[in-house]
Scaffold this motif. Structure first.
Motif, short mmCIF file in Angstrom:
data_model
loop_
_atom_site.label_atom_id
_atom_site.label_comp_id
_atom_site.label_asym_id
_atom_site.label_seq_id
_atom_site.Cartn_x
_atom_site.Cartn_y
_atom_site.Cartn_z
N ALA A 26 0.82 -1.21 0.00
CA ALA A 26 0.00 0.00 0.00
C ALA A 26 0.86 1.26 0.00
CB ALA A 26 -0.94 -0.01 1.20
N LEU A 27 2.10 1.14 0.43
CA LEU A 27 2.97 2.32 0.51
C LEU A 27 3.76 2.57 -0.76
CD1 LEU A 27 4.39 1.96 4.12
CD2 LEU A 27 3.19 3.94 3.25
N VAL A 28 3.94 1.51 -1.55
CA VAL A 28 4.81 1.64 -2.73
C VAL A 28 4.36 2.75 -3.68
CG1 VAL A 28 5.52 0.46 -4.83
CG2 VAL A 28 5.85 -0.63 -2.62
N GLY A 38 10.47 0.87 8.44
CA GLY A 38 11.55 1.25 7.54
C GLY A 38 11.05 1.87 6.26
N MET A 39 9.87 1.49 5.84
CA MET A 39 9.29 2.08 4.64
C MET A 39 8.64 3.42 4.95
SD MET A 39 9.08 1.56 1.55
CE MET A 39 8.29 0.87 0.13
N LEU A 40 8.06 3.52 6.14
CA LEU A 40 7.37 4.76 6.50
C LEU A 40 8.35 5.91 6.69
CD1 LEU A 40 4.72 3.52 9.09
CD2 LEU A 40 4.25 4.58 6.90
N VAL A 41 9.49 5.60 7.29
CA VAL A 41 10.42 6.67 7.66
C VAL A 41 10.82 7.54 6.48
CG1 VAL A 41 12.75 7.11 8.51
CG2 VAL A 41 11.23 5.61 9.76
N PRO A 42 11.29 6.95 5.35
CA PRO A 42 11.67 7.84 4.24
C PRO A 42 10.51 8.68 3.73
CG PRO A 42 12.26 5.56 3.76
CD PRO A 42 11.47 5.55 5.01
N LEU A 43 9.30 8.19 3.94
CA LEU A 43 8.15 8.90 3.39
C LEU A 43 7.73 10.09 4.24
CD1 LEU A 43 5.94 5.94 2.15
CD2 LEU A 43 7.58 7.31 0.89
N ILE A 44 8.17 10.13 5.48
CA ILE A 44 7.70 11.22 6.34
C ILE A 44 8.81 12.19 6.70
CG2 ILE A 44 5.76 9.99 7.33
CD1 ILE A 44 7.54 9.37 9.75
N VAL A 45 9.95 12.09 6.02
CA VAL A 45 11.00 13.07 6.28
C VAL A 45 11.12 13.99 5.07
CG1 VAL A 45 12.31 11.60 7.84
CG2 VAL A 45 12.75 11.50 5.40
N PRO A 46 11.70 15.19 5.27
CA PRO A 46 11.91 16.08 4.14
C PRO A 46 12.94 15.50 3.18
CG PRO A 46 12.25 17.20 6.25
CD PRO A 46 12.15 15.76 6.53
N VAL A 47 12.85 15.88 1.91
CA VAL A 47 13.75 15.29 0.92
C VAL A 47 15.21 15.54 1.26
CG1 VAL A 47 13.38 14.83 -1.51
CG2 VAL A 47 12.41 16.90 -0.50
N ILE A 91 -5.40 7.70 -0.56
CA ILE A 91 -6.77 7.17 -0.49
C ILE A 91 -6.81 5.78 -1.13
CG2 ILE A 91 -9.11 7.47 -1.38
CD1 ILE A 91 -8.66 10.50 -0.96
N ILE A 92 -6.10 5.63 -2.25
CA ILE A 92 -6.04 4.29 -2.87
C ILE A 92 -5.43 3.29 -1.89
CG2 ILE A 92 -4.98 2.95 -4.74
CD1 ILE A 92 -6.09 4.86 -6.48
N GLY A 93 -4.32 3.70 -1.25
CA GLY A 93 -3.68 2.83 -0.27
C GLY A 93 -4.63 2.49 0.87
N ALA A 94 -5.39 3.50 1.31
CA ALA A 94 -6.34 3.28 2.40
C ALA A 94 -7.39 2.26 2.00
CB ALA A 94 -6.99 4.59 2.80
N LEU A 95 -7.90 2.41 0.78
CA LEU A 95 -8.93 1.47 0.32
C LEU A 95 -8.35 0.05 0.26
CD1 LEU A 95 -10.67 3.54 -2.48
CD2 LEU A 95 -11.49 3.06 -0.18
N PHE A 96 -7.11 -0.05 -0.17
CA PHE A 96 -6.46 -1.37 -0.24
C PHE A 96 -6.33 -1.96 1.17
CE2 PHE A 96 -2.48 -3.91 -0.40
CZ PHE A 96 -2.92 -4.89 -1.25
N LEU A 97 -5.89 -1.12 2.12
CA LEU A 97 -5.72 -1.62 3.48
C LEU A 97 -7.04 -2.05 4.09
CD1 LEU A 97 -3.08 0.75 5.09
CD2 LEU A 97 -2.80 -1.60 4.32
N ILE A 98 -8.07 -1.27 3.82
CA ILE A 98 -9.38 -1.60 4.39
C ILE A 98 -9.91 -2.87 3.74
CG2 ILE A 98 -11.78 -0.87 4.55
CD1 ILE A 98 -10.71 2.00 4.83
N PHE A 99 -9.73 -2.97 2.43
CA PHE A 99 -10.22 -4.15 1.72
C PHE A 99 -9.53 -5.42 2.22
CE2 PHE A 99 -9.78 -7.21 -1.75
CZ PHE A 99 -11.11 -7.49 -1.97
N ALA A 106 -3.46 9.38 9.23
CA ALA A 106 -4.65 8.61 9.57
C ALA A 106 -4.58 7.21 9.00
CB ALA A 106 -5.90 9.33 9.04
N VAL A 107 -4.06 7.10 7.77
CA VAL A 107 -4.10 5.81 7.09
C VAL A 107 -2.96 4.90 7.51
CG1 VAL A 107 -3.94 4.69 4.83
CG2 VAL A 107 -5.33 6.74 5.12
N TYR A 108 -1.73 5.45 7.60
CA TYR A 108 -0.59 4.57 7.81
C TYR A 108 -0.03 4.61 9.22
CZ TYR A 108 -0.56 4.25 2.75
OH TYR A 108 -0.91 4.03 1.46
N MET A 109 -0.27 5.67 9.94
CA MET A 109 0.35 5.82 11.25
C MET A 109 -0.61 5.48 12.38
SD MET A 109 3.35 6.88 10.82
CE MET A 109 4.42 7.74 9.74
#
Lengths: 402, 451
Positions: free
Chosen positions: A59-61, A140-149, A258-266, A325-328
């Protein structure tokens, strides 16, 4: 039999070695183990923790890939070398140049995050003699996504070590931690290097090194701009929704989240209760602030006016509330564990996020603070929910005795 | 009077190898075995030595902590071996059966004309008592304490369970005698559940409260019935009995003979022709499982009981005291390449994380004993509740058991549960935690500390 048999023999031969958990961690990625049930249920469902964690990564990719393109896009856009992309499929967005710049900045973050984090996990697993648990796969996947570039890699490495050791391992590893490890890492960065994390430079690649030179470009986020009662030029709501805005690497595209959220919920891996209640909480707080502005209690001169007057629904597409809300918030270990508790927990996260966002202009991204705060209170919420059940049982007993 | 109970939470695990409704008479077993281990918490005291001849229904040992509870031989024959384990714990008492069976005569018993005391004494003396289990603690009932009610489930919803409608056919007289006797021992009456659309012989009994249950497993578990009808409170006791054991109780009351005959289902994907057998408690399973059953040297697991809460036995093992199912499923002691991330079509799952069992809910699966993953700490929340219909928080009570907080275990409802109630949560557990073992140990701890 080949590889499988060789690996099995290797495992049997070395079963008393201290480092075996490290080998097993790699082995079980290749093959699910040959363990069988004993007494208890003789059959087991197909899911294991690896599969669950893997689902979250899937869902994060999309967010990660988008983040790479966006990093390059924001870089070139700020330099004025390309024109603005029109919408999600805009021609100047999905280009190879954008991807190359993005990959060159984002992939090192991913590598450092996984490399350092997993190294810490392996060390702890070997020392304590338990298997390497899968929790870090998602962290490990979340961390790069929530830091500044443009965060320096050494900073990230220090933060990851801190987050994994203090946020997780001291509590006993995956499943025992109180705080979300990814957010612990984020919080560490925020409090240890505040000038970096809350500055207006780090959000666009290249802004830092050009600061102070004639080529200086702005590296500000939209939220930062709103907090100053201004806005960023040339950004409309659709850009926010598609994610064509500066921000942390992976959290800009609301569409993909939102797509990731729908996938996680599904897949039933993410809790829809938490996701929905967080959004409800955020909207509720947004509405209250809108009401305050409409009632005229806060004038345009107030420093809170900028964010307070944002229409309530727009809070969802600026900043990272949706990503949070979706990943954390849905991290099952640190969230409330009862279904009723999840509603309360999520609602308060949304509610407090927007409150922090509005009242803390120095650092308007309140989501991670709100989630960490509610992580701490989640056991309390559960306690009261469970007490409801306990009281019902007591009452039944009293009715009998009386 | 009949009441409907409908369960929504739960999971029907559909497996290959359901028994066909034909009954063969099993080859006569030469040896029969009583295993004290089947009677949880009982410390056996032997009455006879090796070499003694016993009749069917004659006591072989009794419970050290309560001498009134006697355990009888299922057949007449000679005690030929008593095998012991560590600390001289008795593991098995092996009896070689006589060619012609002789029964101890307990005399016909007129339930209607007897007092509760007399009924109880008769059940104890004739060795029927071990069939009665109690909650709290899921152990053999204590004769000192009158139960507030008696519960019998006549609806087997577990995967590949023996169909009680079929196995109890024609036993109405025995069933009636048994429930009449049990009804004498309690003020709360006897609660019997049957499937909603069944033609169970139990439905026609008089003197019982009938409940029609429907829904997925564990609708047929007696624990679910208790929870929906009259949950156990602190200080209260209820009794539970297996429906098939009522037949043995009834026959003894009617004829005076302890007839250990039982119709047992031989099921599972490893069985060539799954069907029912007429056999006796404690019989060698080898008398059944190779007859159009499992291959001689198949890599299979033989389970006395159902696949969720039965006991693993060796192919030369024996039917245990309470089971009416023998399940044989393939062992899963093999590695699976990329088993954790590839899409799964041939295994059951409640999630949809690239597992596709939700696509065809009526497909029958051939599951093996692989754990499909390693043991982990509790991580995922909310999935137990989906398959757990009792008004109890499953994860919280499991954790309370693990850290041995007696007060919390009590407050969360430990008096109401038995290990089998947690079979489904164990099945779906992503962290592969042994829920039934955790609950069993928690119950044992409470029994020891609180009693």
């Amino acid at each position: 039999m080949g590889l499988k048999q060789n690996l099995h023999n290797f495992k049997v031969k070395n079963q008393n070695k201290k480092w075996l958990p490290a080998f097993n961690a790699l082995f079980t990625f290749l093959y699910t183990p040959n363990e069988t049930t004993h007494n208890g249920t003789h059959i087991k469902a197909a899911d294991d923790l690896k599969r669950t964690m893997n689902t979250v990564i899937i869902a994060l990719v999309p967010c990660l890939i988008f983040g790479m393109f966006n990093a390059g896009y924001q870089h070139y856009l700020a330099l004025g070398e390309i024109t603005q992309a029109e919408g999600f499929l805009g021609a100047s967005f999905w280009t190879l140049d954008n991807l190359l710049v993005g990959a060159a900045t984002v992939l090192p973050l991913v590598v450092v995050s996984y490399g350092v984090g997993l190294a810490v996990e392996f060390v702890f697993a070997v020392i304590k003699g338990h298997e390497v648990e899968e929790g870090y796969l998602v962290t490990g996947m979340l961390v790069p996504l929530i830091v500044p570039v443009d965060i320096p890699l050494w900073m990230l490495a220090v933060a990851v070590i801190f987050g994994v050791v203090i946020g997780k391992e001291v509590f006993g590893g995956t499943g025992m931690n109180i705080l979300n490890p990814a957010l612990t890492i984020r919080a560490f960065l925020f409090f240890a290097y505040p000038t970096w994390m809350s500055g207006d430079k780090v959000w666009v690649h290249g802004a830092v090194e050009r600061a102070g030179t004639p080529d200086a470009i702005s590296g500000e986020t939209l939220l930062g701009a709103y907090a100053q009662n201004t806005s960023l030029a040339g950004i409309d709501y659709w850009d926010m929704f598609w994610g064509l805005i500066p921000g942390s690497v992976g959290e800009t595209s609301k569409f993909l989240i939102i797509i990731g959220a729908l996938f996680l919920i599904f897949t039933k891996v993410g809790s829809w209760r938490i996701i929905i209640s967080t959004l409800i909480g955020a909207l509720a707080m947004g509405l209250i602030f809108n009401g305050v502005v409409d009632a005229g209690w806060i004038g345009e001169s107030s420093k809170f006016y900028g964010l307070m007057s944002v229409p309530f629904w727009q809070h969802l597409i600026i900043g990272s509330i949706l990503f949070g809300a979706v990943y954390m918030a849905t991290d099952p270990v640190t969230a409330s564990q009862t279904n009723k508790g999840k509603w309360i927990y999520g609602f308060l996260i949304g509610f407090i996020s927007i409150m922090i966002r509005v009242f803390n202009p120095a650092y308007p991204e309140g989501v991670f603070l709100a989630i960490l705060l509610m992580n701490v209170f989640a056991p309390t919420i559960d306690h009261y929910v469970v007490q409801g059940n306990v009281k019902r049982r007591m009452k039944r007993l009293k009715a009998k005795v009386a | 009077m009949s009441n409907d109970i409908r369960i929504k939470k739960g999971l029907d695990i559909k497996l290959k190898g359901e028994a066909e409704k034909t009954t063969d008479t099993a080859v006569l077993s030469n040896f029969y075995v009583l295993r004290p281990e089947d009677f949880h918490g009982v410390i056996p005291k032997l009455i006879h030595k090796v070499g003694t001849k016993v009749k069917a229904g004659e006591p072989v040992f009794y419970d050290k902590s309560n001498e009134d509870i006697k355990f009888v031989s299922p057949v007449s024959g000679e005690i030929i071996e008593i095998s012991r384990g560590a600390k001289r714990r008795i593991l098995e008492i092996k009896i070689q059966a006589d060619k012609t069976q002789t029964y101890q005569d307990n005399g016909k018993f007129d339930v209607d004309a007897s007092t509760a005391e007399a009924v109880k004494a008769h059940l104890l003396a004739s060795g029927l008592w071990p069939f009665i289990k109690q909650r709290p603690y899921d152990v053999i009932a204590s004769p000192e304490k009158a139960p507030k009610a008696v519960f019998v489930s006549g609806y087997a919803s577990a995967p590949l369970a023996a169909d009680l409608d079929y196995t109890l056919q024609g036993k109405e007289a025995e069933l009636q005698a048994a429930v009449a006797a049990l009804g004498k021992l309690t003020e709360g009456g006897v609660h019997v559940s049957v499937g909603k659309n069944s033609n169970s012989p139990l439905a026609g009994l008089s003197g019982v409260t009938l409940h029609k249950v429907s829904g997925p497993h564990p609708a047929g578990n007696v624990g679910t019935l208790i929870n929906k009808v009259d949950p156990v409170n602190k200080g209260e006791t209820v009794w539970t009995l297996n429906a098939q054991d009522l037949v043995i109780i009834g026959e003894l009351l009617l004829t005076g003979k302890f007839n250990a005959e039982r119709t047992v289902a031989l099921v599972g994907s490893q069985v060539q022709s799954p069907r029912y057998f007429l056999t006796k408690i404690g019989a060698e399973v080898a008398t059944m499982i190779y007859d159009k059953g499992v291959e001689k040297d198949a890599n299979a697991r033989v389970i006395s009981g159902n696949v969720l809460s039965g006991k693993e036995i060796r192919p030369d093992g024996y039917l245990d005291f309470y089971s009416n199912v023998i399940s044989i499923i393939p062992e899963g002691d093999d590695y699976e390449f990329f088993g954790w991330n590839k899409p799964v079509f041939d295994k059951v799952s409640t999630s949809r994380a690239l597992t596709f069992s939700w696509l065809n809910p009526n497909k029958k699966y051939d599951l093996d004993t692989n754990t499909n993953g390693e043991h982990r700490a509790f991580v995922i929340t909310g999935n137990y509740e989906e398959v757990f219909p009792l008004d109890i928080y499953p994860m919280q009570i499991l954790k309370a058991c693990m850290y041995k907080d007696l007060d919390e275990m009590e407050a969360l409802g430990m008096y109401e549960v038995a290990p089998e109630d947690f079979a489904l949560t164990e099945f779906v557990c992503v962290s592969k935690q042994p829920h039934q073992k955790i609950i069993r140990e928690g119950l044992d701890l409470m029994l020891k500390e609180i009693g």
